[in-house]
Structure formats: C-alpha cells, structure tokens
Design an enzyme around this catalytic site. Structure first.
Site, PDB file in Angstrom:
ATOM      1  N   TRP A 163       0.830  -1.220   0.000  1.00  0.00           N
ATOM      2  CA  TRP A 163       0.000   0.000   0.000  1.00  0.00           C
ATOM      3  C   TRP A 163       0.849   1.248   0.000  1.00  0.00           C
ATOM      4  CZ3 TRP A 163      -4.204  -1.122  -2.073  1.00  0.00           C
ATOM      5  CH2 TRP A 163      -4.834  -2.340  -1.819  1.00  0.00           C
TER       6      TRP A 163
ATOM      7  N   ASP B  43      -1.887   6.702   6.191  1.00  0.00           N
ATOM      8  CA  ASP B  43      -2.977   5.821   5.784  1.00  0.00           C
ATOM      9  C   ASP B  43      -3.293   4.925   6.982  1.00  0.00           C
ATOM     10  OD1 ASP B  43      -4.536   3.793   4.698  1.00  0.00           O
ATOM     11  OD2 ASP B  43      -3.167   3.333   3.046  1.00  0.00           O
TER      12      ASP B  43
ATOM     13  N   LYS C  31     -13.109  -1.638   6.840  1.00  0.00           N
ATOM     14  CA  LYS C  31     -12.480  -2.537   7.815  1.00  0.00           C
ATOM     15  C   LYS C  31     -13.026  -2.247   9.215  1.00  0.00           C
ATOM     16  CE  LYS C  31      -8.589  -2.100   4.726  1.00  0.00           C
ATOM     17  NZ  LYS C  31      -8.631  -3.356   3.990  1.00  0.00           N
TER      18      LYS C  31
HETATM   19  N1  PMP Z   1      -4.421   1.213   2.214  1.00  0.00           N
HETATM   20  C1  PMP Z   1      -4.476   0.136   3.014  1.00  0.00           C
HETATM   21  C2  PMP Z   1      -3.592   0.086   4.233  1.00  0.00           C
HETATM   22  C3  PMP Z   1      -5.338  -0.923   2.711  1.00  0.00           C
HETATM   23  O1  PMP Z   1      -5.400  -1.990   3.493  1.00  0.00           O
HETATM   24  C4  PMP Z   1      -6.161  -0.824   1.567  1.00  0.00           C
HETATM   25  C5  PMP Z   1      -7.172  -1.899   1.190  1.00  0.00           C
HETATM   26  N2  PMP Z   1      -6.995  -3.128   1.706  1.00  0.00           N
HETATM   27  C6  PMP Z   1      -6.054   0.304   0.750  1.00  0.00           C
HETATM   28  C7  PMP Z   1      -5.183   1.310   1.117  1.00  0.00           C
HETATM   29  C8  PMP Z   1      -6.883   0.463  -0.476  1.00  0.00           C
HETATM   30  O2  PMP Z   1      -8.146   0.792  -0.075  1.00  0.00           O
HETATM   31  P1  PMP Z   1      -9.384   0.946  -1.087  1.00  0.00           P
HETATM   32  O3  PMP Z   1      -9.697  -0.412  -1.565  1.00  0.00           O
HETATM   33  O4  PMP Z   1     -10.433   1.550  -0.205  1.00  0.00           O
HETATM   34  O5  PMP Z   1      -8.951   1.851  -2.175  1.00  0.00           O
END
Ligand code: PMP
Length: 371
Positions: free
Chosen positions: A111, A179, A203
C-alpha cells in the site's frame, strides 16, 4: 448461522449495528423511508451525516482546526488526491508534468508502494527508508524529512504483512500524512501529530464506499486550478462533503458503527479488547510447532495477523496452506488465506471480531496441528 469472517476487508460489522440497520431499513427515524431513499440535502439526512462527524471527532479527539471529509474512491484515490492537493504550489504546478515539489515516503509494503507510484505521477517521491530487505516484516527507522518536503507519508498499519508503526515519527514542520485504513479507531491515536489522516471505511468503520479524510485546515486550498473539482479538498470542505451526492447509506452505517464503539467505551476500551484478542493469537503462535508469525515483535499489528507453516519444502507448505484454508472455511472460519502476493495465512481481527472468534480460530489451529 453467522460465520467468523477474518477477511482483510470488507470485513465483519458488529451484529447490533447490522440489526439496527435492518430494523430501520424501510423506515428510518419515523421518516417513512429508508436512508437509501433520502435526498442527501433533505432535513431527514442532515442529522445522519452530522452525527457521523460529531461521533468521529469525539472518539478520535480530533482538534477543532481539523476538517473531516467523507469522500468516495476508496483509500486508493487518496494516493492521488494527497499529492494533487498538498504537493504542488499554485505557482509551480502547470499540470501533471509541471514543476514539482518533493515528498518523502517510507516503504512498508504494497500500500505504501501504491501511494508512491501514484504520487510519482505528480511530484518527486523520495523513498527514504524501506523494509523490503526482510519482506516487510518490520518498520524501518524513519529518517528526517527534507526541509522542502510537501509532506511525509507513512502507512500506519500494513494490512498485508501485518506490521504497525510503534511510534509516530517526528517530522518537524513537514506535515505527516498517514494511511490508517486498517487500524482506524482500533486504539487511541494523537491526531494532532498529523497533517492528514485517511482511511477507507470497509475494515473498522462500516461498509465500502466511503473514505474518511481528516485534514488540518492550513493544508486545504493549495491545489492548482487544473485539479478536477471532485479531487479537491477545498471544494469538498466548502460543501461539507456534499459537493455531489455522497455515499449516503455508507455514511449512515459509519454513524451506527461509531455509536456502537462509543457505547463500548471508545478507543481506550476497544484498544484493551484488541490487545487481548491479538495476544491470544500471538501467544498461541509462539508455542505452535506448526505455525509462526513472521513479523518482528515490536511492530506486530493488532488488526492483521499473518502466520505461516514452519515448513521449508515449498510444495508441502502450499499443501498445508490449502488444506488449512478449506478446512477452516468448512467450520465457519472464513477468509484466512494470506494476500495473493505474499501467501501464507492471515487472520484480520478488526474491532467487530469478537474474542470468541479468535478463540475458535486458535482451537481450530490446535486441532489442525494435531491432525
Ligand atoms: N491502504 C491500506 C492500508 C489498505 O489496506 C487498503 C485496502 N486493503 C487500501 C489502502 C486500499 O483501499 P481501497 O480499496 O479503499 O482503495
């Protein structure tokens, strides 16, 4: 029968929240309509979005000089919105290829890399530390930011590898951006140490479809004119997250989840519960002859707990993993496969996962190990 869902997201929601939503499905607050049917500008909807913001401010102790935005596009859209709004001064930026400012980013896994890749389309990204050398099983030391950095980006909880920052790095006057998609409201966090915090809801907050951005006021209003309206914090802020139709129902669900969390005692209380749940599983993994946690102790996540078989032979390891995932699913312990890019197993135990779910998993693991 409800199953225990160990998915990294979308994941379990508290049962009382689902029951309340079900009871209100066709007639919310005596309005004679479902929240899904309400105009986002109606008198019926206004208190719903206001309540979600007030509860979030209250639970996270968000200082008054921060704005709360409910946006769409997932946490992934923030990988673009943040550099577009924070990393380009009006004078410098002529367009995506115009003059650029620098940001610093710490690479703690997939991420963080995605944030870096998107950021690099608009600005210069300096990856000043990485834990790639040990398959992201730790959090590296955070070097000081560059003096001209527009911001400093970290991924607080790394959903895929199961690491979490142990301390908030000191970035001086450079705004710290994080994030917290997979750890929001899992324990107290000092919001005042950050310039911007973002999290997808699916989550710990509610269903997919809404993303929360908490931004310090002075960081709003720096996007160049060419940045599209939907990607501008200044516009979403000015319109109170109602520039266009927001994900009304998802925001309503966030409000219900926050109400549930407040009744439980807030972030201090849930942190105690989360630490206990995680300790049960980590302690078991310490004693298991079959599985182990690959993550360095100091950086272990409370929310995402990967575990792998102690087995060097790749074929046998894969066979154990396959059998584990299918047999656990058969007894109602769902979605325990690790991320497709890293393999192994992973239990995501967010706020809504009851302690009994973790105990059921451990008891299954003990039986599996014996068999
Ligand atoms: N950042 C983190 C730490 C994540 O765990 C995730 C999704 N698992 C995301 C970003 C991406 O999120 P989204 O699917 O809402 O774009």
């Amino acid at each position: 029968m409800r199953v225990y869902n160990f998915s990294p997201g979308p994941s379990m929601l508290p049962l009382p929240v689902l029951e309340k939503a079900a009871a209100e499905m066709c007639d919310a607050n005596g309005t004679g309509q479902s929240v899904m049917e309400m105009s986002h500008r109606s008198a019926a909807y206004k208190p719903i979005i206001e309540k979600a913001e007030v509860l979030l401010r209250n639970l996270m102790e968000i200082p008054s000089n921060y704005r709360v935005l409910f946006l769409q596009g997932g946490a992934s859209l923030q990988f673009s919105m943040i550099p577009l709004n924070l990393a380009m001064s009006k004078e410098q930026a002529k367009g995506p290829d115009g003059a650029k400012r620098k940001i610093t980013l710490i690479d703690t896994g997939i991420w963080a890399q995605k944030a870096a890749e998107e950021g690099a389309k608009y600005t210069e990204v300096n990856i000043s530390a990485s834990s790639k050398d040990k398959a992201y099983t730790y959090i590296p030391n955070a070097p000081a930011p560059g003096a001209d950095d527009a911001y400093y980006h970290i991924t607080w909880n790394n959903t895929i590898v199961g690491t979490k920052w142990a301390d908030i790095p000191d970035t001086g006057s450079v705004p710290l951006v994080t994030d917290i998609s997979s750890s929001i409201l899992s324990e107290p966090l000092d919001v005042s140490r950050f310039g911007l915090i973002y999290a997808g809801a699916q989550k710990n907050l509610g269903p997919a479809g809404v993303t929360v951005v908490i931004i310090r006021e002075d960081l709003i209003g720096h996007a160049p004119a060419w940045v599209p309206a939907m990607l501008r914090y200044d516009i979403h802020n000015k319109e109170g997250s109602l520039y266009n139709t927001p994900p009304c129902y998802a925001i309503y669900m966030v409000g219900l989840v926050l109400e549930w969390l407040k009744a439980l005692g807030g972030t201090e209380a849930i942190a105690g519960i989360n630490r206990k749940k995680a300790a049960l599983l980590y302690d078991y993994l310490e004693t298991s002859k079959m599985f182990y946690s690959p993550v360095e102790k100091k950086y272990r996540s409370l929310m995402n707990i990967p575990f792998v078989p102690r087995e060097d032979d790749a074929e046998r390891k894969a066979a154990i993993e396959k059998r584990f995932v299918s047999e656990s699913a058969a007894v109602g312990l769902m979605n325990l496969a690790g991320h497709r890019l890293v393999g192994g197993m992973r239990a995501s135990i967010y706020n809504a996962m009851p302690e009994d779910g973790v105990k059921a998993l451990i008891s299954f693991m003990e039986k599996f190990e014996k068999s």
